[in-house]
Design a protein around this motif. Structure first.
Motif, short mmCIF file in Angstrom:
data_model
loop_
_atom_site.label_atom_id
_atom_site.label_comp_id
_atom_site.label_asym_id
_atom_site.label_seq_id
_atom_site.Cartn_x
_atom_site.Cartn_y
_atom_site.Cartn_z
N SER A 1 -20.21 -17.67 10.98
CA SER A 1 -21.29 -18.29 10.14
C SER A 1 -21.74 -19.48 10.42
O SER A 1 -20.70 -20.45 10.29
N ALA A 2 -22.78 -20.05 10.52
CA ALA A 2 -23.34 -21.59 10.53
C ALA A 2 -24.66 -21.54 9.57
O ALA A 2 -25.55 -20.71 9.75
N ARG A 3 -24.60 -22.71 8.85
CA ARG A 3 -25.95 -23.12 8.21
C ARG A 3 -26.03 -24.62 8.03
O ARG A 3 -25.04 -25.33 7.54
N ILE A 4 -27.40 -25.08 8.07
CA ILE A 4 -27.62 -26.31 7.68
C ILE A 4 -28.08 -26.52 6.30
O ILE A 4 -28.90 -25.75 5.83
N THR A 5 -27.38 -27.43 5.62
CA THR A 5 -27.80 -27.76 4.29
C THR A 5 -28.12 -29.05 3.83
O THR A 5 -27.53 -30.08 4.65
N CYS B 1 -22.50 -26.61 8.32
CA CYS B 1 -21.46 -25.85 7.87
C CYS B 1 -21.19 -24.86 8.79
O CYS B 1 -22.23 -23.98 9.05
N GLY B 2 -19.84 -24.52 8.81
CA GLY B 2 -19.39 -23.31 9.80
C GLY B 2 -18.25 -22.89 9.07
O GLY B 2 -17.41 -23.19 8.27
N SER B 3 -18.09 -21.22 9.42
CA SER B 3 -17.22 -20.72 8.51
C SER B 3 -16.88 -19.42 9.34
O SER B 3 -17.50 -18.97 10.19
N THR B 4 -15.63 -18.78 9.12
CA THR B 4 -15.16 -17.72 9.72
C THR B 4 -14.06 -17.02 8.92
O THR B 4 -13.66 -17.75 7.64
N SER B 5 -13.87 -15.50 8.96
CA SER B 5 -12.98 -14.95 8.12
C SER B 5 -11.40 -15.44 8.24
O SER B 5 -11.05 -15.85 9.58
#
Length: 473
Positions: free
Chosen positions: A70-74, A118-122
């Motif tokens: 997942s990626a998101r700009i905040t 921001c990036g994430s993974t399980s």
């Protein structure tokens, strides 16, 4: 010493070698198809084994597929260090993402706040993937997400500077769209492409995508209009199908020029994911380091709890030093928190947060609307066209002069409502039975019968039969 980037995708693996940095240089690039069906990890493992035949790098960065990350700009208030790491994790948890999260800086300053990618993974996915790379002996020391590389790449290109434009970056079966206003990042989205490149349907999908971004931009009440559309990763002959629709929106269209060192064979536009991942800054997303830190943190309490006791005098001295240090740190932190609270309560900052929340909600609503339209198009593709020939076949079933008056067609359910009108006495059961045998309907329902003005009117509600898959265009 050389660096390498491996981009994992569902259809293939992209592998590139060269020298990472603010101005990277690629000297080798290779595309390895992912073959077979079944477990995705096993398919990637086979592709990575093939990749090892020509991989000679000391440092390897993995770029996770968008479907497994997942990626998101905040936008956040100005902060530093560990505070930003906590903010990134909280942002991704709010986005219903679990596991390992990290961030990189997009832009910002103390006055305007910061824009973070921001990036994430399980944790399980990263653990399984790390086990494979260790087994194969691949020296992975960094893991990132695709959006970070694209944002790094755009910051290096002259076409982004002082322009208000939409940038389309094509991958195998998807496109990442970036919106910049006066050279400053505003918005991004990733869409799957269902049509074959170069077809009219492909052009329609691209035009619809750009139109949706323009609608989102209109909600920002910006004085600067969008003037240009740049594209890369798609052949000009294939993209030509969308040119008329884009130019009808008064937008200029041109290919995106990538003027970065690229000594590997092929078109640089096909390797943007690798080029972007090679661009480094002071702070980059590294989910691998974050995962290792979390693992170490979990093990500290188990390993070091119960060590031998130190002499009471040393313990007392250490406690006093720690107490003094904590007191000083707490005072400094409290002052920073008060300063941050005053900044956050500022009316201008509150207005920025309110606008950002409205944009986020509108973006979510727009995504749902687009998804609903796509589902409706899929449903429509399974229904036969309601042509004059179909209406004539309904009329001819009676064997006598009869008019068919269409009352409505529910596109979601495929339900056609119509009146069969005749000046002769209608054999209702026989007519309903013959309608069923035409093969036009899955279900025929008789809903009423009336007589007036010397006419017999039979009301029906019929569900159109789905077309064969091979006939859907």
């Amino acid at each position: 010493m050389s660096d390498a980037v491996i981009v994992l995708r569902e259809e293939c693996i992209l592998a590139a070698e060269g020298k990472a940095g603010r101005m990277p240089k690629l000297t080798k690039a290779r595309r390895i198809p992912v073959e077979g069906f079944g477990n995705t990890m096993e398919q990637w493992k086979k592709a990575l084994e093939t990749c090892l035949e020509s991989l000679h790098a000391d440092h390897v960065k993995l770029v996770l597929p968008a479907s497994y990350s997942s990626a998101r700009i905040t936008q956040v208030p100005y902060a530093t260090g560990k505070q930003l790491g906590k903010i990134a994790k909280n942002v991704m948890q709010e986005n219903e993402s679990e596991g390992v999260a990290d961030y990189s800086m997009v832009q910002g300053d103390k006055k305007q706040g910061l824009s973070l990618c921001c990036g994430s993974t399980s944790e399980k996915f990263l653990s399984d993937l790390t086990a494979i790379t260790r087994e194969l002996g691949i020296p992975v020391d960094a893991v990132s997400v695709p959006l970070e590389g694209y944002l790094r790449l755009m910051s290096q290109l002259k076409e982004c500077r002082n322009r208000t434009a939409i940038y389309l970056i094509f991958e195998d079966s998807s496109v990442t769209s970036l919106l910049y206003r006066d050279g400053v990042y505003q918005y991004s989205t990733r869409s799957r492409i269902f049509s074959e490149r170069g077809t009219l349907d492909f052009g329609t999908e691209i035009v619809r995508n750009i139109s949706g971004i323009r609608q989102f931009y209109a909600t920002m009440n910006a004085d600067t209009p969008i003037t240009d559309v740049y594209y890369t990763g798609c052949a000009p002959d294939d993209f030509e199908a969308s040119l008329d629709g884009i130019r009808a929106m008064n937008l200029e269209v041109r290919p995106l020029e990538v003027n970065l060192p690229f000594d590997a064979p092929g078109n640089p536009g096909d390797w943007l994911a690798c080029i972007g991942a090679m661009i480094t800054d002071k702070k980059n997303i590294n989910l691998y380091d974050r995962w290792l830190a979390d693992q170490k943190k979990d093990g500290v309490g188990k390993v070091h709890f119960g060590k031998e006791l130190v002499p009471p005098a040393v313990t007392l001295a250490v406690c006093l030093v720690l107490f003094a240090g904590v007191a000083v740190w707490n005072g400094a932190t409290s002052a920073r928190i008060r300063k941050m609270d005053r900044w956050m309560q500022d009316s201008a900052v509150q207005e920025q947060y309110r606008q950002a929340e409205e944009r986020k909600n509108y973006s979510a609503s727009l995504s749902q609307s687009i998804a609903q339209v796509n589902r409706m198009e899929d449903n429509l593709a399974t229904y036969p066209d309601l042509t004059e020939g179909v209406i004539r076949e309904i009329e001819d079933v009676s064997g006598r002069d009869m008019d068919v008056k269409i009352q409505g067609l529910d596109m979601e359910t495929g339900t056609l409502t119509f009146n069969a009108v005749s000046r002769q006495v209608i054999d209702i059961p026989g007519y309903v039975s013959r309608l069923t045998t035409t093969g036009l309907f899955e279900e025929v329902n008789y809903t009423g019968y009336s007589y007036g003005d010397n006419e017999y009117t039979l009301s029906l509600s019929c569900v159109l039969a789905a077309a064969d898959a091979g006939e859907v265009q």
